[in-house]
Design a protein around this motif. Structure first.
Motif, PDB file in Angstrom:
ATOM      1  N   PHE A 187     -14.723 -13.002  23.861  1.00  0.00           N
ATOM      2  CA  PHE A 187     -14.044 -14.127  24.500  1.00  0.00           C
ATOM      3  C   PHE A 187     -14.793 -15.433  24.276  1.00  0.00           C
ATOM      4  O   PHE A 187     -14.163 -16.487  24.081  1.00  0.00           O
ATOM      5  N   ASN A 188     -16.109 -15.396  24.311  1.00  0.00           N
ATOM      6  CA  ASN A 188     -16.868 -16.627  24.068  1.00  0.00           C
ATOM      7  C   ASN A 188     -16.669 -17.115  22.648  1.00  0.00           C
ATOM      8  O   ASN A 188     -16.569 -18.320  22.403  1.00  0.00           O
ATOM      9  N   SER A 189     -16.659 -16.188  21.682  1.00  0.00           N
ATOM     10  CA  SER A 189     -16.446 -16.588  20.293  1.00  0.00           C
ATOM     11  C   SER A 189     -15.047 -17.157  20.111  1.00  0.00           C
ATOM     12  O   SER A 189     -14.860 -18.190  19.448  1.00  0.00           O
ATOM     13  N   ILE A 190     -14.045 -16.499  20.699  1.00  0.00           N
ATOM     14  CA  ILE A 190     -12.665 -16.991  20.575  1.00  0.00           C
ATOM     15  C   ILE A 190     -12.515 -18.351  21.246  1.00  0.00           C
ATOM     16  O   ILE A 190     -11.870 -19.262  20.702  1.00  0.00           O
ATOM     17  N   ASN A 191     -13.115 -18.514  22.424  1.00  0.00           N
ATOM     18  CA  ASN A 191     -13.040 -19.803  23.122  1.00  0.00           C
ATOM     19  C   ASN A 191     -13.709 -20.905  22.314  1.00  0.00           C
ATOM     20  O   ASN A 191     -13.201 -22.040  22.243  1.00  0.00           O
ATOM     21  N   SER A 192     -14.855 -20.585  21.717  1.00  0.00           N
ATOM     22  CA  SER A 192     -15.553 -21.594  20.910  1.00  0.00           C
ATOM     23  C   SER A 192     -14.691 -22.019  19.729  1.00  0.00           C
ATOM     24  O   SER A 192     -14.596 -23.212  19.408  1.00  0.00           O
ATOM     25  N   ILE A 193     -14.045 -21.072  19.090  1.00  0.00           N
ATOM     26  CA  ILE A 193     -13.173 -21.399  17.957  1.00  0.00           C
ATOM     27  C   ILE A 193     -11.944 -22.177  18.435  1.00  0.00           C
ATOM     28  O   ILE A 193     -11.469 -23.101  17.763  1.00  0.00           O
ATOM     29  N   PHE A 194     -11.424 -21.798  19.614  1.00  0.00           N
ATOM     30  CA  PHE A 194     -10.247 -22.488  20.159  1.00  0.00           C
ATOM     31  C   PHE A 194     -10.529 -23.972  20.384  1.00  0.00           C
ATOM     32  O   PHE A 194      -9.716 -24.848  20.034  1.00  0.00           O
ATOM     33  N   PHE A 195     -11.701 -24.299  20.955  1.00  0.00           N
ATOM     34  CA  PHE A 195     -12.039 -25.699  21.190  1.00  0.00           C
ATOM     35  C   PHE A 195     -12.287 -26.447  19.883  1.00  0.00           C
ATOM     36  O   PHE A 195     -12.081 -27.656  19.811  1.00  0.00           O
ATOM     37  N   LEU A 229     -26.781  -3.544   0.306  1.00  0.00           N
ATOM     38  CA  LEU A 229     -27.629  -4.479   1.042  1.00  0.00           C
ATOM     39  C   LEU A 229     -26.958  -5.836   1.190  1.00  0.00           C
ATOM     40  O   LEU A 229     -27.109  -6.509   2.217  1.00  0.00           O
ATOM     41  N   GLY A 230     -26.206  -6.252   0.185  1.00  0.00           N
ATOM     42  CA  GLY A 230     -25.528  -7.544   0.243  1.00  0.00           C
ATOM     43  C   GLY A 230     -24.519  -7.641   1.374  1.00  0.00           C
ATOM     44  O   GLY A 230     -24.358  -8.695   1.992  1.00  0.00           O
ATOM     45  N   LYS A 231     -23.826  -6.535   1.663  1.00  0.00           N
ATOM     46  CA  LYS A 231     -22.853  -6.543   2.761  1.00  0.00           C
ATOM     47  C   LYS A 231     -23.542  -6.693   4.104  1.00  0.00           C
ATOM     48  O   LYS A 231     -23.057  -7.401   4.993  1.00  0.00           O
ATOM     49  N   GLU A 232     -24.664  -6.009   4.263  1.00  0.00           N
ATOM     50  CA  GLU A 232     -25.417  -6.142   5.516  1.00  0.00           C
ATOM     51  C   GLU A 232     -25.909  -7.571   5.694  1.00  0.00           C
ATOM     52  O   GLU A 232     -25.910  -8.114   6.803  1.00  0.00           O
ATOM     53  N   LEU A 233     -26.330  -8.189   4.604  1.00  0.00           N
ATOM     54  CA  LEU A 233     -26.802  -9.565   4.662  1.00  0.00           C
ATOM     55  C   LEU A 233     -25.662 -10.508   5.038  1.00  0.00           C
ATOM     56  O   LEU A 233     -25.834 -11.413   5.867  1.00  0.00           O
ATOM     57  N   THR A 234     -24.477 -10.310   4.433  1.00  0.00           N
ATOM     58  CA  THR A 234     -23.316 -11.138   4.779  1.00  0.00           C
ATOM     59  C   THR A 234     -22.945 -10.989   6.246  1.00  0.00           C
ATOM     60  O   THR A 234     -22.600 -11.956   6.929  1.00  0.00           O
ATOM     61  N   TYR A 235     -23.030  -9.768   6.733  1.00  0.00           N
ATOM     62  CA  TYR A 235     -22.737  -9.498   8.144  1.00  0.00           C
ATOM     63  C   TYR A 235     -23.704 -10.247   9.044  1.00  0.00           C
ATOM     64  O   TYR A 235     -23.306 -10.861  10.047  1.00  0.00           O
ATOM     65  N   LEU A 236     -24.997 -10.220   8.696  1.00  0.00           N
ATOM     66  CA  LEU A 236     -25.992 -10.937   9.488  1.00  0.00           C
ATOM     67  C   LEU A 236     -25.719 -12.439   9.491  1.00  0.00           C
ATOM     68  O   LEU A 236     -25.824 -13.100  10.522  1.00  0.00           O
ATOM     69  N   LEU A 242     -21.865 -17.348  14.129  1.00  0.00           N
ATOM     70  CA  LEU A 242     -21.073 -17.303  15.359  1.00  0.00           C
ATOM     71  C   LEU A 242     -21.952 -17.454  16.595  1.00  0.00           C
ATOM     72  O   LEU A 242     -21.560 -18.092  17.574  1.00  0.00           O
ATOM     73  N   GLU A 243     -23.141 -16.863  16.562  1.00  0.00           N
ATOM     74  CA  GLU A 243     -24.054 -17.008  17.704  1.00  0.00           C
ATOM     75  C   GLU A 243     -24.515 -18.456  17.848  1.00  0.00           C
ATOM     76  O   GLU A 243     -24.638 -18.966  18.960  1.00  0.00           O
ATOM     77  N   LYS A 244     -24.752 -19.123  16.738  1.00  0.00           N
ATOM     78  CA  LYS A 244     -25.125 -20.545  16.796  1.00  0.00           C
ATOM     79  C   LYS A 244     -23.992 -21.370  17.397  1.00  0.00           C
ATOM     80  O   LYS A 244     -24.224 -22.351  18.111  1.00  0.00           O
ATOM     81  N   ALA A 268     -28.947   1.450   5.772  1.00  0.00           N
ATOM     82  CA  ALA A 268     -28.146   1.996   6.863  1.00  0.00           C
ATOM     83  C   ALA A 268     -27.566   0.853   7.694  1.00  0.00           C
ATOM     84  O   ALA A 268     -28.267  -0.125   7.979  1.00  0.00           O
ATOM     85  N   PRO A 269     -26.298   0.929   8.082  1.00  0.00           N
ATOM     86  CA  PRO A 269     -25.690  -0.158   8.859  1.00  0.00           C
ATOM     87  C   PRO A 269     -26.408  -0.375  10.182  1.00  0.00           C
ATOM     88  O   PRO A 269     -26.850   0.575  10.837  1.00  0.00           O
ATOM     89  N   PHE A 270     -26.551  -1.647  10.548  1.00  0.00           N
ATOM     90  CA  PHE A 270     -27.067  -2.075  11.852  1.00  0.00           C
ATOM     91  C   PHE A 270     -28.555  -1.837  12.056  1.00  0.00           C
ATOM     92  O   PHE A 270     -29.050  -2.026  13.159  1.00  0.00           O
ATOM     93  N   ILE A 271     -29.277  -1.429  11.031  1.00  0.00           N
ATOM     94  CA  ILE A 271     -30.725  -1.272  11.183  1.00  0.00           C
ATOM     95  C   ILE A 271     -31.363  -2.619  11.494  1.00  0.00           C
ATOM     96  O   ILE A 271     -32.238  -2.738  12.351  1.00  0.00           O
ATOM     97  N   LEU A 272     -30.935  -3.667  10.803  1.00  0.00           N
ATOM     98  CA  LEU A 272     -31.500  -4.998  11.013  1.00  0.00           C
ATOM     99  C   LEU A 272     -30.838  -5.719  12.188  1.00  0.00           C
ATOM    100  O   LEU A 272     -31.455  -6.568  12.827  1.00  0.00           O
ATOM    101  N   MET A 273     -29.600  -5.355  12.457  1.00  0.00           N
ATOM    102  CA  MET A 273     -28.814  -6.078  13.446  1.00  0.00           C
ATOM    103  C   MET A 273     -29.426  -6.016  14.835  1.00  0.00           C
ATOM    104  O   MET A 273     -29.358  -6.978  15.609  1.00  0.00           O
ATOM    105  N   THR A 274     -30.045  -4.898  15.165  1.00  0.00           N
ATOM    106  CA  THR A 274     -30.627  -4.724  16.502  1.00  0.00           C
ATOM    107  C   THR A 274     -31.629  -5.823  16.807  1.00  0.00           C
ATOM    108  O   THR A 274     -31.629  -6.406  17.892  1.00  0.00           O
ATOM    109  N   PHE A 275     -32.499  -6.105  15.851  1.00  0.00           N
ATOM    110  CA  PHE A 275     -33.556  -7.091  16.065  1.00  0.00           C
ATOM    111  C   PHE A 275     -32.992  -8.513  16.114  1.00  0.00           C
ATOM    112  O   PHE A 275     -33.466  -9.348  16.877  1.00  0.00           O
ATOM    113  N   VAL A 276     -31.979  -8.792  15.271  1.00  0.00           N
ATOM    114  CA  VAL A 276     -31.371 -10.125  15.268  1.00  0.00           C
ATOM    115  C   VAL A 276     -30.645 -10.382  16.585  1.00  0.00           C
ATOM    116  O   VAL A 276     -30.775 -11.448  17.197  1.00  0.00           O
TER     117      VAL A 276
END
Length: 374
Positions: A187-195, A229-236, A242-244, A268-276
């Motif tokens: 909801f926060n991401s959608i609201n931010s995009i809406f504004f 690895l490139g897909k994981e990087l794009t995801y990050l 979006l977090e910014k 492996a998916p989400f290995i890096l995501m946890t720390f970010v």
């Protein structure tokens, strides 16, 4: 010290030095001797209480040494490193040496019995090489049996580890769906995009595309054990953007990637995501002070280096090790399951900053059967 702790210590000592294998080798050679003699009592008496004891002891000791030398030195040093020629040569030498030492047991048995080798083992036993007809096949059989047991044990451990990995993967994906893409985030991401639609349509369009890619990756593209690895990087990158967008303007976010990040390596998916995700969740919220997040990714051949640091406040210091509901213990467990002995993780939780350094050795990416058919 209690009796329980003493027994536990003794058991650990036995397992450490594999002394529990001694009864196995005694029973193994007793069964062979039983086949030759045919009488259980006679076989036991001649094996443990006669002049033949020295000869049989030579079989037990030297075959066991040859087996363990093969299992714990030759196989890891040569066979597992695809040095097949060297392995066969050294294995042959080991078998011949063990059989030769076993042959000396025949002569020592005759010496202790105060009789000639021919009297004790037959007229045809006049040559040292005559005993190779028994010692060589017996040594080969012992080493074959030991290798079969070892390979079976490794296979069972691999299957068990694979089952745990599948279970851990499913649990982790469910937890990420629950904690990462929760209604608050959506909801926060959608609201931010809406504004942004009225304020900056171009930026809103780009953010919506990133949001769409984020959801598609989460729901459809991360179901394999490994992804490029490139897909994981794009995801990050999409997640960080979006977090910014969601965070306050007083948070300075730095994201550095050393190119190139080729897709020939898998992760492996989400290995890096946890720390970010943890960095964004627990970054400080100072009103009169700097709030910052620094993320750096570098690739050195097949070693991925991740560095994440963020400013922290006193209130968040005690919560920062929870990793967004996933838990540090679960993160390390997943790394242990997927990358055993292939990673180094260093976490520093200081007064004003939290740091994570991860070194991860990646493997070549292999397409799954699903992707190959697509």
């Amino acid at each position: 010290m209690s009796a329980l702790s003493v027994n536990s210590s003794n058991n650990n000592w036995l397992f450490k030095y594999k002394l529990y294998h001694i009864p196995f080798w005694c029973v193994y050679h007793y069964l062979w001797w039983l086949l030759a003699v045919g009488d259980p009592l006679k076989a036991a008496h001649s094996m443990f209480f006669s002049a033949y004891t020295v000869k049989i002891l030579a079989y037990v000791v030297f075959q066991a040494l040859a087996v363990y030398f093969n299992l714990y030195f030759l196989i890891p040093r040569y066979l597992e490193k695809n040095k097949l020629t060297e392995y066969i040569i050294y294995l042959t030498v080991t078998i011949v040496c063990a059989a030769s030492l076993i042959n000396t047991g025949y002569y020592l048995s005759a010496y202790l019995a105060h009789c000639t080798i021919q009297t004790m083992f037959g007229a045809e036993a006049g040559s040292f090489f005559h005993f190779f007809g028994t010692s060589l096949p017996s040594t080969v059989a012992s080493m074959t049996l030991a290798m079969s047991i070892k390979l079976t044990k490794n296979w069972i451990q691999t299957e068990r580890r694979q089952q745990l990995l599948e279970k851990e993967k499913l649990e982790t994906e469910l937890k990420f769906l629950k904690y990462q893409f929760n209604p608050h985030f959506l909801f926060n991401s959608i609201n931010s995009i809406f504004f942004l639609i009225h304020k900056n349509p171009d930026m809103a369009s780009a953010s919506l595309a990133k949001f769409s890619e984020l959801l598609r990756y989460q729901l459809y593209e991360c179901n394999d054990q490994q992804i490029p690895l490139g897909k994981e990087l794009t995801y990050l990158e999409n997640f960080i953007e979006l977090e910014k967008l969601r965070q306050n303007n007083n948070i300075d976010v730095s994201f550095e990637v050393e190119e190139p990040f080729a897709d020939h390596l898998g992760i492996a998916p989400f290995i890096l995501m946890t720390f970010v995700e943890n960095a964004f969740k627990h970054v400080s919220k100072h009103t009169h002070g700097p709030n910052w997040i620094s993320i750096k990714l570098a690739l050195d051949q097949q070693q991925l280096n991740l560095f994440i640091a963020n400013s922290t406040s006193t209130d968040a210091a005690n919560e920062v090790l929870n990793y967004g509901g996933i838990g540090l213990k679960n993160v390390r467990r997943r790394l242990d399951l997927i990358y055993p002995e292939q990673y180094e993780l260093d976490i520093q939780n200081n007064t004003n900053r939290f740091e994570v350094r991860l070194q991860l050795t990646l493997a070549e990416f292999e397409l799954s059967s699903t992707l190959q058919m697509a």
